[in-house]
Design a protein around this motif. Structure first.
Motif, PDB file in Angstrom:
ATOM      1  N   PRO A 288       0.835  -1.207   0.000  1.00 35.47           N
ATOM      2  CA  PRO A 288       0.000   0.000   0.000  1.00 35.47           C
ATOM      3  C   PRO A 288       0.866   1.252   0.000  1.00 35.47           C
ATOM      4  CG  PRO A 288      -0.774  -1.579   1.639  1.00 35.47           C
ATOM      5  CD  PRO A 288       0.551  -2.080   1.154  1.00 35.47           C
ATOM      6  N   PRO A 289       0.331   2.392  -0.448  1.00 36.01           N
ATOM      7  CA  PRO A 289       1.125   3.627  -0.508  1.00 36.01           C
ATOM      8  C   PRO A 289       1.398   4.184   0.877  1.00 36.01           C
ATOM      9  CG  PRO A 289      -1.170   4.099  -0.989  1.00 36.01           C
ATOM     10  CD  PRO A 289      -1.063   2.606  -0.886  1.00 36.01           C
ATOM     11  N   SER A 290       2.465   4.947   0.985  1.00 36.63           N
ATOM     12  CA  SER A 290       2.735   5.665   2.227  1.00 36.63           C
ATOM     13  C   SER A 290       1.660   6.723   2.448  1.00 36.63           C
ATOM     14  CB  SER A 290       4.114   6.337   2.166  1.00 36.63           C
ATOM     15  OG  SER A 290       4.272   7.234   3.246  1.00 36.63           O
ATOM     16  N   LEU A 291       1.077   6.743   3.632  1.00 33.92           N
ATOM     17  CA  LEU A 291       0.007   7.692   3.922  1.00 33.92           C
ATOM     18  C   LEU A 291       0.539   9.074   4.284  1.00 33.92           C
ATOM     19  CD1 LEU A 291      -2.450   5.393   5.932  1.00 33.92           C
ATOM     20  CD2 LEU A 291      -2.541   6.033   3.513  1.00 33.92           C
ATOM     21  N   THR A 292       1.866   9.222   4.326  1.00 36.38           N
ATOM     22  CA  THR A 292       2.451  10.549   4.552  1.00 36.38           C
ATOM     23  C   THR A 292       2.761  11.255   3.239  1.00 36.38           C
ATOM     24  OG1 THR A 292       4.667   9.591   4.708  1.00 36.38           O
ATOM     25  CG2 THR A 292       3.436   9.880   6.769  1.00 36.38           C
ATOM     26  N   THR A 293       2.951  10.489   2.164  1.00 37.50           N
ATOM     27  CA  THR A 293       3.250  11.067   0.846  1.00 37.50           C
ATOM     28  C   THR A 293       2.375  10.383  -0.195  1.00 37.50           C
ATOM     29  OG1 THR A 293       5.094   9.515   0.598  1.00 37.50           O
ATOM     30  CG2 THR A 293       5.612  11.738   1.409  1.00 37.50           C
ATOM     31  N   LEU A 294       1.116  10.746  -0.228  1.00 44.26           N
ATOM     32  CA  LEU A 294       0.189  10.124  -1.157  1.00 44.26           C
ATOM     33  C   LEU A 294       0.503  10.539  -2.587  1.00 44.26           C
ATOM     34  CD1 LEU A 294      -3.156  10.601   0.812  1.00 44.26           C
ATOM     35  CD2 LEU A 294      -1.874   8.481   0.516  1.00 44.26           C
ATOM     36  N   PRO A 295       0.416   9.618  -3.545  1.00 40.97           N
ATOM     37  CA  PRO A 295       0.697   9.959  -4.937  1.00 40.97           C
ATOM     38  C   PRO A 295      -0.368  10.867  -5.527  1.00 40.97           C
ATOM     39  CG  PRO A 295      -0.162   7.725  -4.759  1.00 40.97           C
ATOM     40  CD  PRO A 295       0.079   8.198  -3.357  1.00 40.97           C
ATOM     41  N   ALA A 296      -0.027  11.523  -6.606  1.00 38.00           N
ATOM     42  CA  ALA A 296      -0.964  12.456  -7.245  1.00 38.00           C
ATOM     43  C   ALA A 296      -2.100  11.734  -7.940  1.00 38.00           C
ATOM     44  CB  ALA A 296      -0.222  13.333  -8.251  1.00 38.00           C
ATOM     45  N   GLY A 297      -1.832  10.524  -8.414  1.00 36.35           N
ATOM     46  CA  GLY A 297      -2.841   9.800  -9.167  1.00 36.35           C
ATOM     47  C   GLY A 297      -3.588   8.799  -8.316  1.00 36.35           C
ATOM     48  N   CYS A 298      -4.042   7.741  -8.953  1.00 29.94           N
ATOM     49  CA  CYS A 298      -4.762   6.681  -8.250  1.00 29.94           C
ATOM     50  C   CYS A 298      -3.851   6.046  -7.201  1.00 29.94           C
ATOM     51  CB  CYS A 298      -5.236   5.626  -9.249  1.00 29.94           C
ATOM     52  SG  CYS A 298      -6.006   4.183  -8.485  1.00 29.94           S
ATOM     53  N   LEU A 299      -4.367   5.851  -6.000  1.00 27.99           N
ATOM     54  CA  LEU A 299      -3.549   5.311  -4.917  1.00 27.99           C
ATOM     55  C   LEU A 299      -3.160   3.861  -5.160  1.00 27.99           C
ATOM     56  CD1 LEU A 299      -5.394   6.833  -1.808  1.00 27.99           C
ATOM     57  CD2 LEU A 299      -3.554   7.801  -3.197  1.00 27.99           C
ATOM     58  N   PHE A 300      -3.881   3.187  -6.044  1.00 29.32           N
ATOM     59  CA  PHE A 300      -3.607   1.779  -6.313  1.00 29.32           C
ATOM     60  C   PHE A 300      -2.765   1.584  -7.576  1.00 29.32           C
ATOM     61  CE2 PHE A 300      -5.136  -2.543  -7.758  1.00 29.32           C
ATOM     62  CZ  PHE A 300      -4.566  -3.264  -6.705  1.00 29.32           C
ATOM     63  N   ALA A 301      -2.394   2.658  -8.251  1.00 26.39           N
ATOM     64  CA  ALA A 301      -1.768   2.565  -9.577  1.00 26.39           C
ATOM     65  C   ALA A 301      -0.509   1.717  -9.583  1.00 26.39           C
ATOM     66  CB  ALA A 301      -1.466   3.965 -10.108  1.00 26.39           C
ATOM     67  N   ASP A 302       0.352   1.850  -8.575  1.00 26.72           N
ATOM     68  CA  ASP A 302       1.622   1.118  -8.576  1.00 26.72           C
ATOM     69  C   ASP A 302       1.439  -0.389  -8.429  1.00 26.72           C
ATOM     70  OD1 ASP A 302       3.054   3.406  -8.941  1.00 26.72           O
ATOM     71  OD2 ASP A 302       3.558   3.690  -6.824  1.00 26.72           O
ATOM     72  N   ARG A 303       0.281  -0.826  -7.992  1.00 25.69           N
ATOM     73  CA  ARG A 303       0.024  -2.255  -7.813  1.00 25.69           C
ATOM     74  C   ARG A 303      -0.990  -2.789  -8.819  1.00 25.69           C
ATOM     75  NH1 ARG A 303      -1.586  -3.083  -1.664  1.00 25.69           N
ATOM     76  NH2 ARG A 303      -0.923  -5.222  -2.098  1.00 25.69           N
ATOM     77  N   CYS A 304      -1.537  -1.911  -9.634  1.00 24.21           N
ATOM     78  CA  CYS A 304      -2.652  -2.270 -10.509  1.00 24.21           C
ATOM     79  C   CYS A 304      -2.155  -2.915 -11.804  1.00 24.21           C
ATOM     80  CB  CYS A 304      -3.493  -1.040 -10.823  1.00 24.21           C
ATOM     81  SG  CYS A 304      -4.941  -1.393 -11.853  1.00 24.21           S
ATOM     82  N   PRO A 305      -2.706  -4.058 -12.209  1.00 20.08           N
ATOM     83  CA  PRO A 305      -2.307  -4.691 -13.470  1.00 20.08           C
ATOM     84  C   PRO A 305      -3.061  -4.147 -14.678  1.00 20.08           C
ATOM     85  CG  PRO A 305      -3.859  -6.103 -12.321  1.00 20.08           C
ATOM     86  CD  PRO A 305      -3.636  -4.906 -11.427  1.00 20.08           C
ATOM     87  N   GLN A 306      -3.897  -3.125 -14.466  1.00 21.76           N
ATOM     88  CA  GLN A 306      -4.757  -2.662 -15.559  1.00 21.76           C
ATOM     89  C   GLN A 306      -4.513  -1.210 -15.964  1.00 21.76           C
ATOM     90  OE1 GLN A 306      -8.888  -3.645 -14.754  1.00 21.76           O
ATOM     91  NE2 GLN A 306      -8.305  -5.460 -13.604  1.00 21.76           N
ATOM     92  N   THR A 307      -3.438  -0.598 -15.499  1.00 23.14           N
ATOM     93  CA  THR A 307      -3.195   0.812 -15.826  1.00 23.14           C
ATOM     94  C   THR A 307      -2.979   1.021 -17.326  1.00 23.14           C
ATOM     95  OG1 THR A 307      -0.850   0.499 -15.325  1.00 23.14           O
ATOM     96  CG2 THR A 307      -2.240   1.378 -13.561  1.00 23.14           C
ATOM     97  N   HIS A 308      -2.513  -0.009 -18.027  1.00 22.00           N
ATOM     98  CA  HIS A 308      -2.279   0.135 -19.471  1.00 22.00           C
ATOM     99  C   HIS A 308      -3.579   0.284 -20.256  1.00 22.00           C
ATOM    100  CE1 HIS A 308      -3.164  -4.135 -18.923  1.00 22.00           C
ATOM    101  NE2 HIS A 308      -3.484  -4.186 -20.209  1.00 22.00           N
ATOM    102  N   LEU A 309      -4.696  -0.001 -19.619  1.00 17.51           N
ATOM    103  CA  LEU A 309      -5.988   0.121 -20.299  1.00 17.51           C
ATOM    104  C   LEU A 309      -6.520   1.548 -20.286  1.00 17.51           C
ATOM    105  CD1 LEU A 309      -7.722  -3.090 -18.892  1.00 17.51           C
ATOM    106  CD2 LEU A 309      -6.529  -2.811 -21.082  1.00 17.51           C
ATOM    107  N   VAL A 310      -5.867   2.434 -19.514  1.00 16.50           N
ATOM    108  CA  VAL A 310      -6.297   3.829 -19.407  1.00 16.50           C
ATOM    109  C   VAL A 310      -5.291   4.704 -20.151  1.00 16.50           C
ATOM    110  CG1 VAL A 310      -6.828   5.730 -17.835  1.00 16.50           C
ATOM    111  CG2 VAL A 310      -7.395   3.375 -17.196  1.00 16.50           C
ATOM    112  N   PRO A 311      -5.732   5.555 -21.078  1.00 18.97           N
ATOM    113  CA  PRO A 311      -4.791   6.351 -21.898  1.00 18.97           C
ATOM    114  C   PRO A 311      -4.127   7.477 -21.109  1.00 18.97           C
ATOM    115  CG  PRO A 311      -7.058   6.974 -22.392  1.00 18.97           C
ATOM    116  CD  PRO A 311      -7.147   5.778 -21.472  1.00 18.97           C
ATOM    117  N   ASP A 312      -3.021   7.973 -21.678  1.00 20.41           N
ATOM    118  CA  ASP A 312      -2.341   9.191 -21.214  1.00 20.41           C
ATOM    119  C   ASP A 312      -1.776   9.068 -19.796  1.00 20.41           C
ATOM    120  OD1 ASP A 312      -3.070  10.371 -23.644  1.00 20.41           O
ATOM    121  OD2 ASP A 312      -4.999  11.022 -22.819  1.00 20.41           O
ATOM    122  N   ASP A 313      -1.498   7.849 -19.369  1.00 21.63           N
ATOM    123  CA  ASP A 313      -0.935   7.645 -18.026  1.00 21.63           C
ATOM    124  C   ASP A 313      -1.774   8.353 -16.958  1.00 21.63           C
ATOM    125  OD1 ASP A 313       0.913   6.335 -16.438  1.00 21.63           O
ATOM    126  OD2 ASP A 313       2.248   8.064 -16.329  1.00 21.63           O
TER     127      ASP A 313
END
Length: 345
Positions: A288-313
């Motif tokens: 899971p992401p660090s709750l002190t430095t949340l990413p700008a995008g989807c919180l699950f993106a780094d673990r998600c196997p389906q990010t390639h299905l969404v355009p433009d990163d």
């Protein structure tokens, strides 16, 4: 596939008992601010059971603590609305919240041995919980405590009421904790991992007990758990949490049959199946992401196997909102793009 819960007959167009709107909880630490809950929404009707599921650190327990008002005298920052029967609990001061806690809202803690006082008898502690909200004598409160211990299935309740918590087995301690939580017949019960430390036989007994008492009293239940099997057994609806957010919610049968968010799909894929004893469990890779430095995008993106299905990163550059049907939304860019494609047809 889990069986379908029978809808409570009191459900309908009536105002829900509990409505959480845009709940945020953060804690200052030496390493930075921990954003434990990030925009949580939840609606619960009278007599319903909702399961909060997700990995450790997803915000389930902090959400339940905010509901109980247990963060008011800490350094935590709690914003948003927690509307209980029309009253915003987050706006109440500690004295007013203490009057509600136990009488209208009660909690079953994960470890009853540490939640109960070791030096007082079980009966005395249940009687004290009753006397806090009812002007009765100690003798009358003790009689209520003994009766409540009998109602939760403890044999010889009068003798057991004179025992101390360490003299109870794990299952009996959990029953005593349930008795203490329900002795004032609250309208909302929060159960934080109530069966985690119990063997499967005692776990089934405790779940049956909670169901029987809920039908008897009409209490609504918020069940905090990582056990999807328990959710399938007792819950009307499910809220899947990740990184302090609700990433999917809906009726239990809808979420289990048709999970929309990749994280919910991963949780269900990791469940053991009696129909596939030779197969291997499919874990969710990464952390899971660090709750002190949340990413700008989807919180699950780094673990998600389906990010390639969404355009433009987009998964890593923009935070998705809950989208889809009102009854079964998910927080995923794929859901948003599916709606846009359907609208463009």
């Amino acid at each position: 596939m889990p069986h379908e819960k029978t809808p409570d007959p009191s459900r309908g167009a009536a105002e829900p008992l509990l409505r959480i709107r845009d709940l945020h909880v953060s804690f200052p630490t030496d390493d930075g601010t921990v954003h434990a809950v990030n925009g949580m929404d939840l609606t619960l009707g009278r007599g319903e059971t909702v399961g909060l599921v997700g990995e450790s650190g997803s915000g389930k327990t902090v959400t339940s603590q905010a509901l109980m008002g247990l963060l008011k005298e800490t350094r935590a920052s709690v914003t948003g609305e927690i509307l209980f029967d029309g009253t915003d609990l987050n706006a109440l001061d500690e004295d007013r919240m203490r009057a509600w806690r136990g009488k209208k809202i009660a909690m079953i803690f994960q470890d009853p041995l540490s939640a109960m006082h070791p030096f007082h008898t079980v009966g005395a502690q249940i009687a004290e919980a009753y006397r806090v909200h009812n002007k009765v004598s100690r003798k009358a409160a003790t009689a209520v405590a003994v009766d409540m211990l009998g109602r939760v299935g403890i044999p010889d309740p009068k003798r057991r009421a004179a025992a101390h918590p360490h003299e109870f087995s794990g299952g009996m301690r959990q029953r005593a904790m349930i008795a203490m939580a329900l002795v004032c017949e609250p309208e909302l019960l929060i159960a934080d991992e109530p069966t985690t430390a119990l063997d499967v036989t005692v776990q089934a007994q405790i779940l049956d007990l909670l169901g029987d008492l809920q039908r008897e009293t009409g209490t609504a239940v918020v069940l905090v758990t990582h056990d999807l099997g328990v959710v399938a057994e007792v819950c009307h609806q499910v809220v899947v949490m990740y990184g302090g957010q609700c990433v999917e919610r809906g009726a239990m049968r809808d979420v289990f049959r048709d999970p929309r968010h990749p994280y919910a799909q991963g949780l269900l894929a990791s469940m053991p199946s009696l129909a596939d004893t030779a197969g291997r469990l499919t874990p969710i890779p990464g952390f899971p992401p660090s709750l002190t430095t949340l990413p700008a995008g989807c919180l699950f993106a780094d673990r998600c196997p389906q990010t390639h299905l969404v355009p433009d990163d987009l998964c890593r550059s923009a935070r998705p909102e809950l989208a889809g049907s009102a009854a079964h939304p998910s927080r995923c860019h794929q859901e948003v793009h599916a709606i846009q494609r359907e609208a463009a047809r």
